[in-house]
Write an enzyme that holds these catalytic residues in place. Structure first.
Site, PDB file in Angstrom:
ATOM      1  N   LYS A   1      62.181  40.123  70.424  1.00 36.54           N
ATOM      2  CA  LYS A   1      62.598  41.066  69.370  1.00 36.54           C
ATOM      3  C   LYS A   1      62.676  42.463  69.985  1.00 36.54           C
ATOM      4  O   LYS A   1      61.768  43.277  69.843  1.00 36.54           O
ATOM      5  CB  LYS A   1      61.615  41.026  68.200  1.00 36.54           C
ATOM      6  CG  LYS A   1      62.129  41.743  66.971  1.00 36.54           C
ATOM      7  CD  LYS A   1      61.116  41.790  65.846  1.00 36.54           C
ATOM      8  CE  LYS A   1      60.997  40.500  65.104  1.00 36.54           C
ATOM      9  NZ  LYS A   1      60.164  40.655  63.883  1.00 36.54           N
TER      10      LYS A   1
ATOM     11  N   ASP B   1      57.242  41.388  70.258  1.00 39.18           N
ATOM     12  CA  ASP B   1      57.661  42.448  69.337  1.00 39.18           C
ATOM     13  C   ASP B   1      57.595  43.778  70.085  1.00 39.18           C
ATOM     14  O   ASP B   1      58.444  44.061  70.902  1.00 39.18           O
ATOM     15  CB  ASP B   1      56.739  42.513  68.111  1.00 39.18           C
ATOM     16  CG  ASP B   1      57.022  41.435  67.086  1.00 39.18           C
ATOM     17  OD1 ASP B   1      58.189  41.143  66.830  1.00 39.18           O
ATOM     18  OD2 ASP B   1      56.054  40.887  66.528  1.00 39.18           O
TER      19      ASP B   1
ATOM     20  N   GLU C   1      54.488  32.713  75.346  1.00 46.29           N
ATOM     21  CA  GLU C   1      54.295  33.448  74.095  1.00 46.29           C
ATOM     22  C   GLU C   1      55.335  32.988  73.075  1.00 46.29           C
ATOM     23  O   GLU C   1      56.412  32.524  73.465  1.00 46.29           O
ATOM     24  CB  GLU C   1      54.443  34.950  74.404  1.00 46.29           C
ATOM     25  CG  GLU C   1      54.288  35.887  73.249  1.00 46.29           C
ATOM     26  CD  GLU C   1      52.891  35.944  72.672  1.00 46.29           C
ATOM     27  OE1 GLU C   1      52.497  34.956  72.015  1.00 46.29           O
ATOM     28  OE2 GLU C   1      52.217  36.967  72.836  1.00 46.29           O
TER      29      GLU C   1
ATOM     30  N   PHE D   1      60.896  39.628  59.487  1.00 51.44           N
ATOM     31  CA  PHE D   1      59.640  38.902  59.645  1.00 51.44           C
ATOM     32  C   PHE D   1      59.969  37.415  59.678  1.00 51.44           C
ATOM     33  O   PHE D   1      60.504  36.871  58.718  1.00 51.44           O
ATOM     34  CB  PHE D   1      58.661  39.220  58.509  1.00 51.44           C
ATOM     35  CG  PHE D   1      57.277  38.738  58.829  1.00 51.44           C
ATOM     36  CD1 PHE D   1      56.434  39.505  59.616  1.00 51.44           C
ATOM     37  CD2 PHE D   1      56.838  37.492  58.399  1.00 51.44           C
ATOM     38  CE1 PHE D   1      55.167  39.049  59.958  1.00 51.44           C
ATOM     39  CE2 PHE D   1      55.582  37.033  58.735  1.00 51.44           C
ATOM     40  CZ  PHE D   1      54.749  37.813  59.510  1.00 51.44           C
TER      41      PHE D   1
END
Length: 188
Positions: free
Chosen positions: A134, A106, A102, A155
């Site tokens: 994250k 998140d 991946e 972001f």
């Protein structure tokens, strides 16, 4: 290295990425050195592509490749829907070692869904490799088995990460300048 005008700041350079990819490939091949059948790498499209390719090319063990596509963002900067598998693997993974590759974790909701889905196919093992972790956004109990870098709560774009399908091709990872992106989008 030139910074793209839609990037506020480069946080991980191309050199740092390549160094870490080499380290991760060595860790993974050490872990899987005694498996009987080739390792199945499952890339989660589209963001994984640069990372997936770089890791795969540095692995000195036999492996095969599969891909899945999961939709959850719908063009936004944060997940807007429950993850939906839009494209599944073709291979039979029963009794096989699987490594999900991946670009970023998140909330973790997408990977939880993928692990549950793949578990039904009865693999011998499922491990997770992500370039970016994250943790500030995590809402489920999930940890990557290997990760490249801890990601700040911004972001991010580049090296596979996108804003509405642009900026994936940057060789580094940067913080997106969302104000400039929105201003540019409003002009078109």
């Amino acid at each position: 290295m030139l910074k793209h005008n839609l990037v506020k700041e480069i946080i991980i350079t191309e050199e740092q990425i390549q160094k870490r990819v080499t380290e991760l490939a060595k860790e993974i091949e050490t872990y899987y050195q005694n498996i009987e059948k080739p390792l199945i790498l499952i890339g989660i499209l589209r963001g994984c592509l640069p990372f997936f390719a770089d890791v795969m090319m540095k692995l000195n063990i036999e492996c095969t490749t599969e891909f899945m596509y999961v939709e959850s963002y719908l063009g936004q900067t944060s997940p807007t829907i429950e993850p939906r598998i839009k494209f599944d693997i073709f291979a039979d993974i029963k009794d096989r070692d699987v490594l999900i590759v991946e670009d970023i974790i998140d909330s973790g909701k997408t990977l939880i869904k993928l692990v549950e889905h793949l578990t039904q196919k009865q693999p011998k093992s499922i491990k997770i490799l992500t370039l970016l972790d994250k943790k500030a956004k995590r809402i489920v109990d999930l940890e990557a088995d290997w990760f490249g870098f801890e990601a700040p709560d911004h972001f991010l774009v580049g090296y596979g990460l996108d804003y509405q399908e642009i900026l994936r091709n940057l060789p580094y990872i940067g913080i997106a300048d969302l104000e400039k992106i929105k201003a540019l989008k409003n002009k078109s």
